[in-house]
Motif scaffolding. Structure first.
Motif, PDB file in Angstrom:
ATOM      1  N   THR A   1      -4.234  -0.920   6.643  1.00  0.00           N
ATOM      2  CA  THR A   1      -5.415  -1.608   6.122  1.00  0.00           C
ATOM      3  C   THR A   1      -6.029  -2.467   7.215  1.00  0.00           C
ATOM      4  O   THR A   1      -5.320  -3.185   7.918  1.00  0.00           O
ATOM      5  CB  THR A   1      -5.049  -2.496   4.912  1.00  0.00           C
ATOM      6  OG1 THR A   1      -4.493  -1.669   3.882  1.00  0.00           O
ATOM      7  CG2 THR A   1      -6.268  -3.217   4.380  1.00  0.00           C
ATOM      8  N   LYS A   2      -7.351  -2.382   7.351  1.00  0.00           N
ATOM      9  CA  LYS A   2      -8.072  -3.191   8.330  1.00  0.00           C
ATOM     10  C   LYS A   2      -9.438  -3.531   7.758  1.00  0.00           C
ATOM     11  O   LYS A   2     -10.150  -2.652   7.260  1.00  0.00           O
ATOM     12  CB  LYS A   2      -8.223  -2.436   9.654  1.00  0.00           C
ATOM     13  CG  LYS A   2      -8.899  -3.252  10.740  1.00  0.00           C
ATOM     14  CD  LYS A   2      -8.982  -2.476  12.057  1.00  0.00           C
ATOM     15  CE  LYS A   2      -9.648  -3.304  13.140  1.00  0.00           C
ATOM     16  NZ  LYS A   2      -9.745  -2.555  14.423  1.00  0.00           N
ATOM     17  N   ASP A   3      -9.789  -4.811   7.833  1.00  0.00           N
ATOM     18  CA  ASP A   3     -11.089  -5.301   7.370  1.00  0.00           C
ATOM     19  C   ASP A   3     -11.381  -4.871   5.928  1.00  0.00           C
ATOM     20  O   ASP A   3     -12.506  -4.490   5.582  1.00  0.00           O
ATOM     21  CB  ASP A   3     -12.206  -4.800   8.297  1.00  0.00           C
ATOM     22  CG  ASP A   3     -12.063  -5.331   9.715  1.00  0.00           C
ATOM     23  OD1 ASP A   3     -11.517  -6.435   9.880  1.00  0.00           O
ATOM     24  OD2 ASP A   3     -12.468  -4.618  10.651  1.00  0.00           O
ATOM     25  N   GLY A   4     -10.364  -4.909   5.096  1.00  0.00           N
ATOM     26  CA  GLY A   4     -10.534  -4.599   3.696  1.00  0.00           C
ATOM     27  C   GLY A   4     -10.536  -3.131   3.350  1.00  0.00           C
ATOM     28  O   GLY A   4     -10.613  -2.760   2.179  1.00  0.00           O
TER      29      GLY A   4
ATOM     30  N   THR B   1     -10.710  -3.570  -0.584  1.00  0.00           N
ATOM     31  CA  THR B   1     -11.949  -3.358  -1.337  1.00  0.00           C
ATOM     32  C   THR B   1     -12.431  -1.914  -1.288  1.00  0.00           C
ATOM     33  O   THR B   1     -13.174  -1.482  -2.171  1.00  0.00           O
ATOM     34  CB  THR B   1     -13.064  -4.259  -0.789  1.00  0.00           C
ATOM     35  OG1 THR B   1     -13.244  -3.981   0.617  1.00  0.00           O
ATOM     36  CG2 THR B   1     -12.692  -5.733  -0.966  1.00  0.00           C
ATOM     37  N   ARG B   2     -12.021  -1.168  -0.258  1.00  0.00           N
ATOM     38  CA  ARG B   2     -12.444   0.218  -0.118  1.00  0.00           C
ATOM     39  C   ARG B   2     -11.290   1.056   0.427  1.00  0.00           C
ATOM     40  O   ARG B   2     -10.330   0.532   0.992  1.00  0.00           O
ATOM     41  CB  ARG B   2     -13.667   0.319   0.801  1.00  0.00           C
ATOM     42  CG  ARG B   2     -14.918  -0.334   0.223  1.00  0.00           C
ATOM     43  CD  ARG B   2     -16.111  -0.154   1.149  1.00  0.00           C
ATOM     44  NE  ARG B   2     -15.950  -0.909   2.393  1.00  0.00           N
ATOM     45  CZ  ARG B   2     -16.761  -0.809   3.447  1.00  0.00           C
ATOM     46  NH1 ARG B   2     -17.780   0.051   3.404  1.00  0.00           N
ATOM     47  NH2 ARG B   2     -16.564  -1.547   4.523  1.00  0.00           N
ATOM     48  N   VAL B   3     -11.431   2.385   0.301  1.00  0.00           N
ATOM     49  CA  VAL B   3     -10.354   3.292   0.709  1.00  0.00           C
ATOM     50  C   VAL B   3     -10.944   4.497   1.444  1.00  0.00           C
ATOM     51  O   VAL B   3     -11.932   5.094   0.996  1.00  0.00           O
ATOM     52  CB  VAL B   3      -9.535   3.774  -0.509  1.00  0.00           C
ATOM     53  CG1 VAL B   3      -8.490   4.816  -0.082  1.00  0.00           C
ATOM     54  CG2 VAL B   3      -8.866   2.598  -1.209  1.00  0.00           C
ATOM     55  N   GLN B   4     -10.318   4.842   2.547  1.00  0.00           N
ATOM     56  CA  GLN B   4     -10.655   6.054   3.290  1.00  0.00           C
ATOM     57  C   GLN B   4      -9.458   7.006   3.206  1.00  0.00           C
ATOM     58  O   GLN B   4      -8.336   6.632   3.538  1.00  0.00           O
ATOM     59  CB  GLN B   4     -10.936   5.721   4.761  1.00  0.00           C
ATOM     60  CG  GLN B   4     -11.038   6.931   5.683  1.00  0.00           C
ATOM     61  CD  GLN B   4     -12.399   7.601   5.614  1.00  0.00           C
ATOM     62  OE1 GLN B   4     -13.369   7.094   6.130  1.00  0.00           O
ATOM     63  NE2 GLN B   4     -12.448   8.757   4.966  1.00  0.00           N
ATOM     64  N   ILE B   5      -9.687   8.223   2.717  1.00  0.00           N
ATOM     65  CA  ILE B   5      -8.614   9.215   2.601  1.00  0.00           C
ATOM     66  C   ILE B   5      -8.765  10.235   3.723  1.00  0.00           C
ATOM     67  O   ILE B   5      -9.851  10.781   3.955  1.00  0.00           O
ATOM     68  CB  ILE B   5      -8.655   9.913   1.233  1.00  0.00           C
ATOM     69  CG1 ILE B   5      -8.450   8.886   0.107  1.00  0.00           C
ATOM     70  CG2 ILE B   5      -7.586  10.998   1.150  1.00  0.00           C
ATOM     71  CD1 ILE B   5      -8.596   9.465  -1.290  1.00  0.00           C
ATOM     72  N   LEU B   6      -7.664  10.486   4.436  1.00  0.00           N
ATOM     73  CA  LEU B   6      -7.647  11.458   5.520  1.00  0.00           C
ATOM     74  C   LEU B   6      -6.593  12.520   5.200  1.00  0.00           C
ATOM     75  O   LEU B   6      -5.606  12.251   4.504  1.00  0.00           O
ATOM     76  CB  LEU B   6      -7.308  10.803   6.856  1.00  0.00           C
ATOM     77  CG  LEU B   6      -8.159   9.614   7.316  1.00  0.00           C
ATOM     78  CD1 LEU B   6      -7.577   8.292   6.811  1.00  0.00           C
ATOM     79  CD2 LEU B   6      -8.241   9.575   8.850  1.00  0.00           C
ATOM     80  N   ILE B   7      -6.801  13.713   5.734  1.00  0.00           N
ATOM     81  CA  ILE B   7      -5.819  14.793   5.621  1.00  0.00           C
ATOM     82  C   ILE B   7      -5.343  15.136   7.025  1.00  0.00           C
ATOM     83  O   ILE B   7      -6.117  15.636   7.843  1.00  0.00           O
ATOM     84  CB  ILE B   7      -6.403  16.039   4.926  1.00  0.00           C
ATOM     85  CG1 ILE B   7      -6.937  15.680   3.542  1.00  0.00           C
ATOM     86  CG2 ILE B   7      -5.338  17.131   4.826  1.00  0.00           C
ATOM     87  CD1 ILE B   7      -5.898  15.143   2.576  1.00  0.00           C
TER      88      ILE B   7
ATOM     89  N   GLU C   1       0.821  -1.203   0.000  1.00  0.00           N
ATOM     90  CA  GLU C   1       0.000   0.000   0.000  1.00  0.00           C
ATOM     91  C   GLU C   1       0.863   1.265   0.000  1.00  0.00           C
ATOM     92  O   GLU C   1       0.605   2.209  -0.756  1.00  0.00           O
ATOM     93  CB  GLU C   1      -0.924   0.035   1.222  1.00  0.00           C
ATOM     94  CG  GLU C   1      -1.913  -1.113   1.287  1.00  0.00           C
ATOM     95  CD  GLU C   1      -1.413  -2.257   2.157  1.00  0.00           C
ATOM     96  OE1 GLU C   1      -0.335  -2.801   1.846  1.00  0.00           O
ATOM     97  OE2 GLU C   1      -2.092  -2.580   3.141  1.00  0.00           O
ATOM     98  N   ARG C   2       1.880   1.271   0.845  1.00  0.00           N
ATOM     99  CA  ARG C   2       2.780   2.434   0.905  1.00  0.00           C
ATOM    100  C   ARG C   2       3.517   2.617  -0.416  1.00  0.00           C
ATOM    101  O   ARG C   2       3.657   3.732  -0.910  1.00  0.00           O
ATOM    102  CB  ARG C   2       3.769   2.280   2.063  1.00  0.00           C
ATOM    103  CG  ARG C   2       4.803   3.402   2.148  1.00  0.00           C
ATOM    104  CD  ARG C   2       5.632   3.318   3.402  1.00  0.00           C
ATOM    105  NE  ARG C   2       4.833   3.636   4.570  1.00  0.00           N
ATOM    106  CZ  ARG C   2       4.625   4.860   5.020  1.00  0.00           C
ATOM    107  NH1 ARG C   2       5.151   5.905   4.384  1.00  0.00           N
ATOM    108  NH2 ARG C   2       3.903   5.083   6.092  1.00  0.00           N
TER     109      ARG C   2
END
Length: 319
Positions: A241-244, A281-287, A210-211
């Motif tokens: 990554t956790k739970d996809g 399967t999914r992505v959360q983007i944080l700033i 991922e990195r």
């Protein structure tokens, strides 16, 4: 011009199989190239005369500026070392025609003779060059090109930019190197859709895929017809990554509007590239750890994004 060199105590690398890729830094060291330089000075990396390992000799450069150091180091890599137990890194006929340093990535343009080296020697040569040049403070990565085209691996996949951590030694056993072939998505010429790029990235086995993917997206594409999506000043704060779900924490650099692309392109450049990794399967983007922001006044960061196939440009095959 060459200084007297002092041989280091021993070679730090052992290569046991032709099909195993070379190491160029000690896995248990924990030191960066810069911190090592501060303790030991600059090192020039050479092959041993059997062309099975690389070793280094201390070197005191005459120049101080970045371009001067690059020129000096490349000259040393092409010069037969005084130590009779070592062999020149870049053999006769193999040379760097030109280079450019952009955003910490030093791109070396070799002539076609580079491809004539056998596989074992080429891997040793590549590691020695990368290890030597990444000591220069402004050089974070080194990219190899043949003319203007990226160097390809045995699967005809472009080899991405490398640093000292791209080559890892497992002391007392065989070389431990992770080779990842990843699918990345960059902007098309119009900036409204994504195009696919497959890249082979070699890295420390302790670095997550991922990195590697996000860092390569920040560095930009290697192939013609693909364009950057993420401002180069963007920093990856953390990733897990956790739970996809992959949680990508970027700094404020991501919010800059550095490229003429639609607002969805940078978002799904990240999302589609990460969801191409098995298990995501999914992505959360944080700033900076926050999700209560809106990107370009239209996309909310508190959204958990799924793969978007509609934004990918269709490839039209020529008959």
């Amino acid at each position: 011009m060459r200084r007297k060199a002092r041989r280091k105590a021993a070679a730090f690398l052992v290569l046991t199989l032709l099909t195993v890729f070379l190491s160029a830094c000690q896995a248990n060291s924990g030191q960066t190239a810069e911190s090592q330089d501060q303790q030991e000075g600059y090192q020039i990396y050479y092959l041993d005369t059997n062309e099975t390992t690389i070793s280094s000799v201390s070197y005191e450069p005459e120049g101080e500026e970045t371009e001067e150091l690059i020129d000096e180091f490349l000259e040393q890599l092409s010069t037969v070392p005084e130590d009779t137990e070592l062999a020149v890194t870049l053999p006769q006929g193999v040379s760097v025609a030109s280079y450019e340093l952009t955003e910490g990535v030093l791109s070396l343009h070799f002539d076609t003779a580079y491809q004539e080296m056998n596989k074992l020697r080429e891997i040793l040569c590549r590691a020695a060059v990368v290890r030597t040049l990444c000591q220069i403070p402004e050089v974070e990565y080194v990219s190899f090109l043949i003319g203007d085209n990226p160097l390809l691996d045995s699967k005809e996949t472009p080899i991405g930019p490398m640093n000292a951590d791209s080559f890892v030694e497992n002391p007392g056993s065989s070389v431990d190197l992770t080779v990842n072939t990843v699918t990345l998505y960059f902007a098309n010429a119009g900036g409204d859709r994504l195009v696919e790029e497959t890249v082979s990235i070699r890295s420390n086995s302790n670095v997550s895929v991922e990195r590697l993917v996000v860092e390569q997206l920040i560095r930009g594409p290697l192939t013609e017809g693909a364009y950057p999506t993420i401002p180069p000043e963007t920093k990856l704060v953390s990733i897990s990554t956790k739970d996809g779900i992959c949680y990508v924490n970027l700094d404020n650099g991501f919010l800059a509007q550095g490229y003429d692309v639609t607002e969805a392109v940078p978002i799904y450049s990240i999302v589609n590239s990460l969801t191409a990794i098995p298990g995501i399967t999914r992505v959360q983007i944080l700033i900076n750890g926050e999700t209560n922001l809106v990107y370009r006044e239209s996309i909310r960061f508190d959204t958990i994004f799924e793969r978007n196939l509609d934004i990918i440009e269709e490839v039209v095959e020529e008959e």
